[in-house]
Design a protein around this motif. Structure first.
Motif, PDB file in Angstrom:
ATOM      1  N   ARG A  41      -0.148  -8.051   1.036  1.00 48.69           N
ATOM      2  CA  ARG A  41      -0.027  -9.525   1.937  1.00 48.69           C
ATOM      3  C   ARG A  41      -0.172 -10.344   0.726  1.00 48.69           C
ATOM      4  O   ARG A  41       1.118 -11.124   0.180  1.00 48.69           O
ATOM      5  N   ARG A  42      -0.640 -10.310  -0.769  1.00 47.92           N
ATOM      6  CA  ARG A  42       0.030 -11.205  -1.047  1.00 47.92           C
ATOM      7  C   ARG A  42       0.990 -11.039  -2.466  1.00 47.92           C
ATOM      8  O   ARG A  42       1.364 -11.827  -2.982  1.00 47.92           O
ATOM      9  N   LEU A  43       1.078  -9.752  -2.733  1.00 45.83           N
ATOM     10  CA  LEU A  43       2.661  -9.342  -3.471  1.00 45.83           C
ATOM     11  C   LEU A  43       3.808  -9.850  -2.541  1.00 45.83           C
ATOM     12  O   LEU A  43       4.436 -10.041  -3.166  1.00 45.83           O
ATOM     13  N   ALA A  44       3.630  -9.296  -0.919  1.00 48.22           N
ATOM     14  CA  ALA A  44       4.797  -9.726  -0.193  1.00 48.22           C
ATOM     15  C   ALA A  44       4.589 -11.186  -0.701  1.00 48.22           C
ATOM     16  O   ALA A  44       5.835 -11.471  -0.738  1.00 48.22           O
ATOM     17  N   ASP A  45       3.937 -11.628  -0.639  1.00 50.51           N
ATOM     18  CA  ASP A  45       3.960 -13.517  -0.622  1.00 50.51           C
ATOM     19  C   ASP A  45       4.708 -14.244  -1.786  1.00 50.51           C
ATOM     20  O   ASP A  45       5.910 -15.154  -1.541  1.00 50.51           O
ATOM     21  N   ARG A  46       4.696 -13.197  -2.892  1.00 54.14           N
ATOM     22  CA  ARG A  46       4.165 -13.639  -4.075  1.00 54.14           C
ATOM     23  C   ARG A  46       6.620 -13.010  -4.197  1.00 54.14           C
ATOM     24  O   ARG A  46       7.441 -13.845  -4.965  1.00 54.14           O
ATOM     25  N   VAL A  81      -4.326   0.814  -8.690  1.00 54.62           N
ATOM     26  CA  VAL A  81      -5.196  -0.279  -8.370  1.00 54.62           C
ATOM     27  C   VAL A  81      -6.204  -0.437  -7.083  1.00 54.62           C
ATOM     28  O   VAL A  81      -6.651   0.398  -6.232  1.00 54.62           O
ATOM     29  N   PHE A  82      -7.895  -0.268  -8.617  1.00 57.30           N
ATOM     30  CA  PHE A  82      -8.852   0.004  -7.852  1.00 57.30           C
ATOM     31  C   PHE A  82      -9.313  -1.487  -7.036  1.00 57.30           C
ATOM     32  O   PHE A  82      -9.579  -2.341  -7.272  1.00 57.30           O
ATOM     33  N   ASP A  83     -10.314  -0.512  -5.763  1.00 58.24           N
ATOM     34  CA  ASP A  83     -11.022  -1.949  -5.282  1.00 58.24           C
ATOM     35  C   ASP A  83     -11.831  -3.177  -5.849  1.00 58.24           C
ATOM     36  O   ASP A  83     -13.169  -3.878  -5.902  1.00 58.24           O
ATOM     37  N   ASP A  84     -12.078  -2.335  -7.503  1.00 53.16           N
ATOM     38  CA  ASP A  84     -12.725  -2.896  -8.428  1.00 53.16           C
ATOM     39  C   ASP A  84     -12.161  -3.885  -9.194  1.00 53.16           C
ATOM     40  O   ASP A  84     -12.412  -5.059 -10.117  1.00 53.16           O
ATOM     41  N   ALA A  85     -10.608  -4.007  -9.206  1.00 55.65           N
ATOM     42  CA  ALA A  85      -9.840  -4.676  -9.523  1.00 55.65           C
ATOM     43  C   ALA A  85      -9.331  -6.196  -9.906  1.00 55.65           C
ATOM     44  O   ALA A  85      -9.821  -6.820  -8.499  1.00 55.65           O
ATOM     45  N   ASP A  86      -9.621  -7.641 -10.286  1.00 55.52           N
ATOM     46  CA  ASP A  86      -9.339  -8.557  -9.958  1.00 55.52           C
ATOM     47  C   ASP A  86      -7.962  -8.277  -9.544  1.00 55.52           C
ATOM     48  O   ASP A  86      -7.016  -8.246 -10.121  1.00 55.52           O
ATOM     49  N   LEU A  87      -8.050  -8.931  -7.774  1.00 63.25           N
ATOM     50  CA  LEU A  87      -6.515  -8.997  -7.771  1.00 63.25           C
ATOM     51  C   LEU A  87      -5.346  -9.684  -7.662  1.00 63.25           C
ATOM     52  O   LEU A  87      -4.702  -9.374  -7.882  1.00 63.25           O
ATOM     53  N   ASP A  88      -6.022 -11.067  -8.628  1.00 59.90           N
ATOM     54  CA  ASP A  88      -4.954 -12.152  -8.239  1.00 59.90           C
ATOM     55  C   ASP A  88      -4.315 -11.513 -10.059  1.00 59.90           C
ATOM     56  O   ASP A  88      -2.873 -11.820  -9.717  1.00 59.90           O
ATOM     57  N   GLU A  89      -4.980 -10.519 -11.056  1.00 57.26           N
ATOM     58  CA  GLU A  89      -4.223 -10.135 -11.755  1.00 57.26           C
ATOM     59  C   GLU A  89      -3.741  -9.786 -11.727  1.00 57.26           C
ATOM     60  O   GLU A  89      -2.630  -9.000 -12.081  1.00 57.26           O
ATOM     61  N   ALA A  90      -3.894  -8.452 -10.882  1.00 58.08           N
ATOM     62  CA  ALA A  90      -3.329  -7.117 -10.240  1.00 58.08           C
ATOM     63  C   ALA A  90      -2.246  -7.700  -9.619  1.00 58.08           C
ATOM     64  O   ALA A  90      -0.877  -6.325  -9.729  1.00 58.08           O
ATOM     65  N   VAL A  91      -2.158  -8.641  -8.571  1.00 60.16           N
ATOM     66  CA  VAL A  91      -0.675  -9.245  -8.164  1.00 60.16           C
ATOM     67  C   VAL A  91       0.350  -9.567  -9.283  1.00 60.16           C
ATOM     68  O   VAL A  91       1.305  -8.840  -9.123  1.00 60.16           O
ATOM     69  N   GLU A  92      -0.357 -10.115 -10.109  1.00 59.81           N
ATOM     70  CA  GLU A  92       0.982 -11.125 -10.961  1.00 59.81           C
ATOM     71  C   GLU A  92       1.082  -9.158 -12.342  1.00 59.81           C
ATOM     72  O   GLU A  92       2.188  -9.399 -12.483  1.00 59.81           O
ATOM     73  N   GLY A  93       0.057  -8.636 -11.996  1.00 57.73           N
ATOM     74  CA  GLY A  93       0.737  -7.473 -13.365  1.00 57.73           C
ATOM     75  C   GLY A  93       1.620  -6.808 -12.544  1.00 57.73           C
ATOM     76  O   GLY A  93       2.500  -5.817 -12.865  1.00 57.73           O
ATOM     77  N   ALA A  94       1.223  -6.857 -11.082  1.00 58.42           N
ATOM     78  CA  ALA A  94       2.283  -5.846 -10.303  1.00 58.42           C
ATOM     79  C   ALA A  94       3.976  -6.201  -9.939  1.00 58.42           C
ATOM     80  O   ALA A  94       5.221  -5.504 -10.418  1.00 58.42           O
ATOM     81  N   LEU A  95       3.775  -7.523 -10.198  1.00 52.84           N
ATOM     82  CA  LEU A  95       4.654  -8.599 -10.346  1.00 52.84           C
ATOM     83  C   LEU A  95       5.270  -8.140 -11.809  1.00 52.84           C
ATOM     84  O   LEU A  95       7.085  -7.846 -10.937  1.00 52.84           O
ATOM     85  N   ALA A  96       4.920  -8.339 -12.713  1.00 54.14           N
ATOM     86  CA  ALA A  96       5.867  -7.996 -14.196  1.00 54.14           C
ATOM     87  C   ALA A  96       5.915  -6.385 -13.953  1.00 54.14           C
ATOM     88  O   ALA A  96       7.473  -6.284 -14.195  1.00 54.14           O
TER      89      ALA A  96
END
Ligand code: NAD
Length: 490
Positions: A315-320, A272-287
């Motif tokens: 934090r966002r991934l942990a919440d999800r 995950v690079f710092d220019d990523a869409d973090l919402d998308e990255a969290v959902e992608g990581a979750l999947a």
């Protein structure tokens, strides 16, 4: 002690309807010994199925060899029509087949139904490919003669599958084998024979000729399969499973220089690079992490996040992850089902404890649940150092291990620092960086801004110790074909 499983009437009916015998030459065959099948959500026994011995294995190979000539001579359109009937029958039976997979393997019902649809799609894809086998005709560069190139089925094939996708991993091999004109002996994993038996029954109902597909399950895979691998009538081994077993089987295949396809273990990095869409990255990581409760060869094993966004991402991934419902796969909305067995839970716990001891912090989860059933909670670890054992071992559980990086070069080097090379994932909004990193990653597949890559129409497979060959896609059928060149003097 083995206890009987407590199942609802519908669950009991689904289990009881599955044939329990070996499937050889189009007939169901009982054996003296039986193999118990467990429900990982409770640890109880669902039922017992036939347990093949080496003579049964040889009978299955005899049947495949006897059927080979006629099957290879069956018009491609007829082979295609059979595969298409199987495709439709699987879709029509999704709920029942999904329930069987959930009961014996533990995955949530929604995922199990998704697996049936995925498996069905391999039959459609290869039904379409069966009638597109091509060849060539060209003049020799020196003139005079002509080169005629044609493709023929490789011959009787051995297909060995793992427990984590008990229907789809079989479908991904059986469909191209049949499309190419090969007969086969299928050996499902001992933990999940019911899904393969149900698939065999569906294929038989769709008109599969006797002997074209034979299924043997056994408590002793080495005893039953080694003689078949060493038998020079077997022309192909297609194996999906661990790298350790794959290496042993490759060595056995050397005896007859047998063709092989190897779909082995993974250790997928997710960057995950710092220019990523973090919402998308969290959902992608979750999947990428949670598909199949983390028990997938494609599971994101090492999540590497650029330092500036690491805290926010974690934090966002942990919440999800913390909010994912856990329970028996048959309960509505469950995402975190049980792991396959107690050994798997012990391994995950050991890896988490090791990471902690080396300085990682647990943001959620981290401790196995007491039985019954083999449950491990969705877990997020941050500040995981590269020397943690889980960075070098397939976790095969719902544990997201996050490490930090600073530069693109560092991320790529650390991602590639593994003997595995199945898949990687990259999250960035910068197209140039995205393509640059995709090309630099030493894996057979990359998900760019997406956490799932599996698709029957795409070539699935790994490099390095993750395997040999590709399944699905335009080249999937090639694994079951030989190219023959005929020199023609005019
Ligand atoms: P495993 O290697 O223990 O078993 C796989 C299959 O091989 C089972 O059917 C087993 O009975 C059989 N087997 C084991 N020893 C054998 C022997 N000596 N001779 C013949 N057959 C033998 O793997 P598993 O635990 O069932 O599955 C998990 C592994 O599979 C993980 O490493 C995962 O990454 C890998 N996998 C890879 C892919 C892929 O496409 N690359 C897909 C799914 C799973």
């Amino acid at each position: 002690m083995l206890t009987e499983s407590t199942l609802s009437a519908a669950e009991r009916a689904a289990i009881d309807k599955v044939p329990r015998g070996l499937f050889i030459e189009g007939r169901w065959r009982a054996t003296a010994r039986t193999l118990p099948v467990f429900d990982p959500a409770t640890g109880a026994v669902l039922c017992a199925v036939a347990d093949a011995d080496p003579a049964d294995g040889l009978a299955a190979l005899d049947a495949a060899c006897a059927a080979q000539r006629d099957w290879a001579a069956t018009p491609p359109r007829e082979r295609s029509d059979l595969l298409m009937r199987v495709h439709r029958a699987l879709l029509a039976d999704t709920d029942r087949l999904g329930l069987i997979a959930t009961l014996e393997m533990g995955k949530p019902l929604a995922e199990a139904r998704g697996e049936i649809a995925y498996a069905a799609e391999f039959f459609r894809w290869f039904a379409e490919e069966a009638v597109r086998l091509d060849g060539g005709y060209m003049p020799a560069p020196t003139g005079g003669s002509r080169f005629l190139v044609t493709r023929q089925p490789v011959g009787p094939s051995l297909l060995i599958t793992p427990w984590n996708f008990p229907v789809a991993m079989g479908a991904r091999k059986i469909a191209p084998a049949l499309a190419a004109g090969c007969t086969c002996v299928v050996k499902p994993a001992e933990q999940t024979p019911l899904s393969m038996l149900a698939l065999a029954e569906v294929m038989a109902g769709a008109g599969l000729p006797a002997g074209v597909v034979n299924v043997v399950m056994t408590a002793d895979p080495a005893a039953v399969m080694t003689p078949l691998i060493l038998d020079d009538r077997s022309r192909k081994l297609s194996f999906t499973g661990s790298t350790a077993v794959g290496k042993q089987l490759l060595a056995q295949c050397a005896r007859t220089v047998m063709r092989t396809s190897m779909e082995l273990g993974g250790n997928a990095p997710l960057l995950v690079f710092d220019d990523a869409d973090l919402d998308e990255a969290v959902e992608g990581a979750l999947a990428a992490k949670m598909r199949n409760i983390g028990q997938a060869c494609t599971a994101a094993n090492r999540i590497l996040v650029q330092r500036g966004v690491a805290g926010d991402f974690a934090r966002r991934l942990a919440d999800r992850m913390a909010a994912l419902p856990m329970g028996r796969g048959t309960e509505p909305d469950v995402v975190v089902g049980p792991l396959i067995d107690a050994e798997a839970v012990d391994k995950v716990q050991r890896l988490v404890d090791d990471a902690r001891a080396r300085g990682a912090t647990v943001l959620t989860g981290g401790t196995a649940l007491p039985g019954p059933g083999t449950f491990y909670p969705a877990t997020v670890l941050i500040d995981v150092p590269d020397d943690a054992e889980l960075c070098h071992t397939e976790i095969f559980g719902p544990v997201a291990a996050i490490g930090l990086f600073d530069t693109e070069d560092e991320a790529v080097n650390r991602a590639n620092d593994t003997p595995y090379g199945l898949v990687s994932y990259v999250f960035t909004e910068n197209l140039r960086r995205g393509l640059r990193v995709c090309e630099a990653l030493e894996t057979g597949m990359v998900g760019l801004n997406q956490g799932v890559v599996s698709n029957p129409a795409a070539p699935f497979g790994g490099v390095k110790e993750s395997g040999l060959g590709r399944e699905g896609g335009l080249t999937g059928i090639d694994e079951f074909l030989e190219t023959k060149y005929i020199g023609v003097r005019l």
